[in-house]
Design a protein around this motif. Structure first.
Motif, PDB file in Angstrom:
ATOM      1  N   ALA A   7      40.871  36.944  41.119  1.00 16.79           N
ATOM      2  CA  ALA A   7      41.726  37.501  40.073  1.00 16.79           C
ATOM      3  C   ALA A   7      41.286  38.895  39.659  1.00 16.79           C
ATOM      4  O   ALA A   7      42.105  39.702  39.218  1.00 16.79           O
ATOM      5  N   ASP A   8      39.983  39.192  39.794  1.00 15.68           N
ATOM      6  CA  ASP A   8      39.504  40.523  39.401  1.00 15.68           C
ATOM      7  C   ASP A   8      39.563  41.520  40.546  1.00 15.68           C
ATOM      8  O   ASP A   8      39.064  42.642  40.427  1.00 15.68           O
ATOM      9  N   GLY A   9      40.186  41.126  41.662  1.00 17.07           N
ATOM     10  CA  GLY A   9      40.363  42.040  42.780  1.00 17.07           C
ATOM     11  C   GLY A   9      39.143  42.204  43.666  1.00 17.07           C
ATOM     12  O   GLY A   9      39.143  43.058  44.556  1.00 17.07           O
ATOM     13  N   TRP A  10      38.117  41.377  43.456  1.00 20.15           N
ATOM     14  CA  TRP A  10      36.889  41.531  44.247  1.00 20.15           C
ATOM     15  C   TRP A  10      37.134  41.177  45.698  1.00 20.15           C
ATOM     16  O   TRP A  10      37.869  40.245  46.022  1.00 20.15           O
ATOM     17  N   ASN A  44      47.252  18.693  34.950  1.00 17.41           N
ATOM     18  CA  ASN A  44      46.117  19.167  35.729  1.00 17.41           C
ATOM     19  C   ASN A  44      45.594  20.500  35.208  1.00 17.41           C
ATOM     20  O   ASN A  44      44.950  21.246  35.924  1.00 17.41           O
ATOM     21  N   THR A  45      45.888  20.799  33.953  1.00 16.32           N
ATOM     22  CA  THR A  45      45.471  22.084  33.397  1.00 16.32           C
ATOM     23  C   THR A  45      43.976  22.131  33.125  1.00 16.32           C
ATOM     24  O   THR A  45      43.444  23.205  32.893  1.00 16.32           O
ATOM     25  N   GLN A  46      43.270  20.992  33.160  1.00 14.40           N
ATOM     26  CA  GLN A  46      41.841  20.981  32.905  1.00 14.40           C
ATOM     27  C   GLN A  46      41.038  21.251  34.175  1.00 14.40           C
ATOM     28  O   GLN A  46      39.823  21.346  34.116  1.00 14.40           O
ATOM     29  N   TYR A  47      41.696  21.365  35.323  1.00  5.35           N
ATOM     30  CA  TYR A  47      40.994  21.606  36.573  1.00  5.35           C
ATOM     31  C   TYR A  47      40.720  23.093  36.761  1.00  5.35           C
ATOM     32  O   TYR A  47      41.591  23.936  36.486  1.00  5.35           O
ATOM     33  N   PRO A  48      39.531  23.452  37.237  1.00  6.16           N
ATOM     34  CA  PRO A  48      39.264  24.866  37.526  1.00  6.16           C
ATOM     35  C   PRO A  48      40.284  25.418  38.513  1.00  6.16           C
ATOM     36  O   PRO A  48      40.599  24.781  39.522  1.00  6.16           O
ATOM     37  N   HIS A  49      40.818  26.581  38.189  1.00  6.86           N
ATOM     38  CA  HIS A  49      41.790  27.267  39.040  1.00  6.86           C
ATOM     39  C   HIS A  49      43.018  26.405  39.310  1.00  6.86           C
ATOM     40  O   HIS A  49      43.685  26.566  40.340  1.00  6.86           O
ATOM     41  N   ASN A  50      43.303  25.469  38.374  1.00  8.06           N
ATOM     42  CA  ASN A  50      44.469  24.606  38.476  1.00  8.06           C
ATOM     43  C   ASN A  50      44.485  23.829  39.797  1.00  8.06           C
ATOM     44  O   ASN A  50      45.522  23.580  40.394  1.00  8.06           O
ATOM     45  N   THR A  51      43.284  23.442  40.268  1.00  3.60           N
ATOM     46  CA  THR A  51      43.143  22.765  41.555  1.00  3.60           C
ATOM     47  C   THR A  51      42.463  21.423  41.357  1.00  3.60           C
ATOM     48  O   THR A  51      41.354  21.356  40.819  1.00  3.60           O
ATOM     49  N   HIS A  52      43.125  20.367  41.784  1.00  5.18           N
ATOM     50  CA  HIS A  52      42.559  19.025  41.681  1.00  5.18           C
ATOM     51  C   HIS A  52      41.303  18.931  42.549  1.00  5.18           C
ATOM     52  O   HIS A  52      41.245  19.517  43.638  1.00  5.18           O
ATOM     53  N   PRO A  53      40.267  18.207  42.127  1.00  2.00           N
ATOM     54  CA  PRO A  53      39.018  18.160  42.902  1.00  2.00           C
ATOM     55  C   PRO A  53      39.155  17.623  44.315  1.00  2.00           C
ATOM     56  O   PRO A  53      38.358  17.975  45.183  1.00  2.00           O
ATOM     57  N   TYR A  70      40.506  32.426  40.704  1.00  2.00           N
ATOM     58  CA  TYR A  70      40.441  32.400  42.170  1.00  2.00           C
ATOM     59  C   TYR A  70      41.576  31.539  42.695  1.00  2.00           C
ATOM     60  O   TYR A  70      41.906  30.500  42.119  1.00  2.00           O
ATOM     61  N   ASP A  71      42.196  31.984  43.791  1.00  2.00           N
ATOM     62  CA  ASP A  71      43.286  31.242  44.419  1.00  2.00           C
ATOM     63  C   ASP A  71      42.751  30.617  45.703  1.00  2.00           C
ATOM     64  O   ASP A  71      42.432  31.324  46.662  1.00  2.00           O
ATOM     65  N   TYR A  72      42.644  29.286  45.732  1.00  2.00           N
ATOM     66  CA  TYR A  72      42.090  28.606  46.900  1.00  2.00           C
ATOM     67  C   TYR A  72      43.030  28.663  48.099  1.00  2.00           C
ATOM     68  O   TYR A  72      42.601  28.440  49.232  1.00  2.00           O
ATOM     69  N   GLU A  73      44.306  28.947  47.859  1.00  2.00           N
ATOM     70  CA  GLU A  73      45.246  29.021  48.975  1.00  2.00           C
ATOM     71  C   GLU A  73      45.132  30.354  49.700  1.00  2.00           C
ATOM     72  O   GLU A  73      45.112  30.408  50.934  1.00  2.00           O
ATOM     73  N   THR A  74      45.016  31.443  48.961  1.00  2.00           N
ATOM     74  CA  THR A  74      44.983  32.775  49.560  1.00  2.00           C
ATOM     75  C   THR A  74      43.573  33.340  49.687  1.00  2.00           C
ATOM     76  O   THR A  74      43.350  34.294  50.423  1.00  2.00           O
ATOM     77  N   GLY A  75      42.616  32.766  48.915  1.00  2.00           N
ATOM     78  CA  GLY A  75      41.265  33.300  48.932  1.00  2.00           C
ATOM     79  C   GLY A  75      41.112  34.582  48.139  1.00  2.00           C
ATOM     80  O   GLY A  75      40.140  35.319  48.326  1.00  2.00           O
TER      81      GLY A  75
END
Length: 711
Positions: free
Chosen positions: A674-677, A79-88, A666-671
């Motif tokens: 990665a750049d701290g925004w 699943n490394t081809q998914y954005p943010h390692n997240t399946h659609p 971006y982490d979909y679990e925590t929201g």
């Protein structure tokens, strides 16, 4: 298995790959009874199956689909081809206020649309006769050559939305998973009713059925007959009912889905990103769509404002005893109300439109209730269900009327039905954008059925009471009623024949003024959004500009000097609606195509594939006694059923980016970004931007990801 299952194939639990090892065998006597050791093995198998069933049921029922799945050490990283390692299928949706996007004035859209409309106002002031001539020519051409097309579009939209509502796509929310509706049901219905066609209840409600009763549609009923009474109500319901609200629901639902489920801007062009591609939807094609939306909204709303001004003017004339209204008096009324809606518009949707709509729905219901109880109550109570049944029974007959029925029918269709379809189409960008903003969190099914049937039902009752009363008074010879009375006079003549309500004209004028302000308020804000790249709080001067242009168009048409002034505007409404009729068909295609790749739709596909595969395998090996367990399969043998989950159609939309369009982790679990925004950093980012227009929507920017086309 739940709908939230992972894309791995399901296999019968507690089994060996060699089915014969655990299969029951016959006893030596051939009786079919199981040997003791086999019976014990089967009992153990049942116990294991029950245990696994309970465990998998608990796990699958509590699946956190916002958490990305990470492969174990001995598992290939597939699943490394998914954005943010997240399946659609695990994406819960993206809301517009989670996007990092800079809003700014789109100078191309503003310049083109503004120049065209201001030029029209100037043209109307300097040469009103040429405006009338061009409008008449365009009207004749459109009604003769594309009248059939408007009928087809109205039918297709209604049928397509009903299919969508009752399909599996109807469960998809207009927002993130499990998001609650933003507005209460009462406030939602009030805003739908008031912003959509509120002015028509007091203007067309009493006058349109009376017109059909006196002069029925060709080849239908005899004038002023009992059949003409019911046919008049059915024809009115046809114009203001399901078809009209289906057009609003189509545009509103598609915009709401794009904004609150996919995280795009509240623009009509955002609907077409999947169909046309991101570059075209944010480039020339998208700008063209938004420009047409602004022009159509201006002319469609200006027609409604002109009608409201005429109705208010008639009421003022009756109340004050000043005599017939003049154009100068109408211009003053429009100017005063324009100031009112500008004040409401700059206060925002929650502060202005919500309060005005709630007040207005109460006042309108009050007026209709007074007419019901002070008018011919028993007659109306009998008429309402009969009129509704007549509408439903003759619906297909009215849908089939066209030029093929003869010249008289074609003329009637042009003056009434085609004009209404064109008017609703021209209003759909404005009303659709508005109801999209107030419908966040509702499911597609709830949105479509609610938008089509709730306002329609209210209007059937209101129009039945108002229209039935005017027809009853006409038949009884009530004072002031005649077969040649002007439409704005019918409502106030009706009130004048009711007892104990000498004060009611004053309330009616207030209601009409609120309808004027509410409609103009909503339209000016929507046009501000369309020229500000979807900014939900556009610059105040932009809102004021469009409000002034809209009022200017209404004033120009009223200043043409006679009754044909408003008709000229209505003729232009039909012409401007032609391109939008085509666009709305594309909206249907674009929305259906996008729903096919929705995470919830994909989850159901995966779940269905997994269940089908597991049931067949389980029944083949163990009959009735099997359970499911999620295990890994070889590539291509799992629950995806041949779906290429790494295709850009499924993954491209949820790649998170910064305000400049650059990919950001971006982490979909925590929201967490990665750049701290964080939303609190928006002000600092905006302060460092030299483009002053990009800072106009800071209060709405809570984070953005899509790259934007900047001029």
């Amino acid at each position: 298995m739940s709908d939230d299952s992972t894309p791995d194939n399901s296999q019968p639990a507690g089994t060996d790959s060699d089915t014969g090892a655990n299969a029951p065998t016959l006893g030596s006597d051939g009786s079919g009874s199981l040997r003791p050791e086999r019976r014990a093995s089967r009992d153990k198998l049942k116990a294991d199956a029950r245990r696994v069933s309970r465990e998998t049921g608990k796990n699958l029922g509590k699946l956190d689909y916002s958490r990305p799945r990470h492969p174990s050490e001995d598992e290939p990283e597939n699943n490394t081809q998914y954005p943010h390692n997240t399946h659609p299928i695990l994406v819960p949706g993206i809301a517009i206020d989670e996007q990092r996007r800079r809003y700014s004035l789109d100078k191309v859209i503003f310049a083109v649309a503004g120049t065209l409309t201001v030029a029209f106002v100037i043209w109307g002031i300097t040469s009103p006769s040429s405006v009338a001539s061009v409008a008449q020519t365009a009207y004749d051409w459109a009604t003769m050559n594309v009248g059939w097309f408007f009928n087809v579009v109205a039918i297709i939209i209604l049928v397509a939305l009903l299919i969508l509502a009752f399909s599996s796509y109807g469960k998809i929310p207009l927002g993130k998973d499990d998001e609650k509706a933003e507005f209460s049901t009462f406030s939602w219905v009030a805003m739908l009713f008031a912003a959509g066609i509120g002015i028509g209840v007091l203007f067309f409600g009493p006058s349109e059925p009376l017109t059909y009763f006196i002069s029925p549609p060709p080849l239908t009923n005899d004038p002023e007959s009992t059949e003409a009474l019911h046919g008049a109500m059915a024809q009115t319901y046809f114009h203001w009912g399901f078809h009209a609200w289906a057009m609003y629901a189509l545009v509103g639902g598609a915009i709401a889905y794009a904004a609150y489920r996919r995280g795009r801007s509240l623009l009509l062009s955002s609907i077409f990103q999947t169909l046309f591609g991101k570059r075209q939807s944010e480039g020339f094609a998208g700008k063209l769509v938004d420009i047409f939306a602004i022009v159509a909204t201006l002319f469609g709303t200006a027609a409604a404002l002109g009608i409201a001004a005429m109705q208010i003017g008639t009421g003022v004339s009756i109340v004050s005893g000043a005599g017939p209204m003049t154009n100068n008096m109408l211009v003053v009324i429009i100017c005063v109300l324009t100031v009112g809606f500008i004040i409401s518009a700059v206060s925002g949707v929650s502060k202005g439109i919500r309060y005005l709509s709630s007040i207005n729905i109460i006042l309108t219901v009050g007026i209709v209730a007074l007419v019901l109880f002070l008018g011919p109550t028993l007659f109306l109570l009998n008429l309402l269900p009969s009129a509704l049944m007549e509408y439903l029974g003759s619906l297909f007959d009215m849908m089939g009327r066209s030029l093929s029925w003869g010249a008289e029918t074609q003329e009637f269709q042009s003056v009434w039905t085609v004009y209404y379809w064109a008017w609703w189409i021209s209003w759909s960008p404005f009303v659709g954008s508005f109801i999209a903003r107030i419908s966040r969190g509702r499911s597609i099914r709830q949105f479509i059925l609610g938008t089509i049937f709730i306002p329609s039902t209210l209007l059937f009752v209101a129009y039945g009471i108002m229209g039935g009363t005017s027809i009853w008074m006409y038949r009884e010879g009530a004072a002031g009623f005649s077969d040649s009375m002007a439409a704005p006079e019918v409502f106030f003549t009706l009130i004048d024949n009711l007892p104990f309500v000498e004060w009611l004209p004053f309330v009616a004028i207030v209601v009409l003024a609120i309808f004027f302000i509410t409609s103009a308020d909503s339209a000016s804000v929507v046009m501000g959004m369309l020229t500000s790249r979807g900014d939900q709080e556009p610059k105040k001067w932009v809102v004021v500009f469009w409000g002034l242009v809209m009022s200017g168009i209404a004033v120009v048409m009223l200043l043409l000097g006679n009754a044909s002034a408003l008709e000229g505007l209505q003729q232009l409404v039909i012409v401007t609606a032609v391109p939008f009729a085509i666009i709305m068909l594309f909206i249907i295609v674009a929305w259906f195509k996008e729903l096919r790749t929705d995470p919830l739709a994909l989850r159901r596909k995966y779940a269905q594939n997994a269940v089908d595969n597991a049931v067949v395998a389980g029944a083949d090996q163990f009959g009735d006694d099997f359970a499911f367990q999620v295990v890994q399969t070889d590539p291509g043998d799992g629950a995806n059923g041949g779906i290429d989950s790494e295709h850009e159609d499924y993954t491209g939309w949820y790649q998170r980016t910064n305000a400049d369009g650059e990919p950001v982790g971006y982490d979909y679990e925590t929201g967490e970004w990665a750049d701290g925004w964080t939303p609190e950093t928006t002000d600092a980012e905006d302060d460092g931007d030299e483009d002053s227009e990009a800072t106009s929507a800071r209060s709405e920017v809570d984070g953005q990801t899509e790259s934007r086309v900047t001029e």
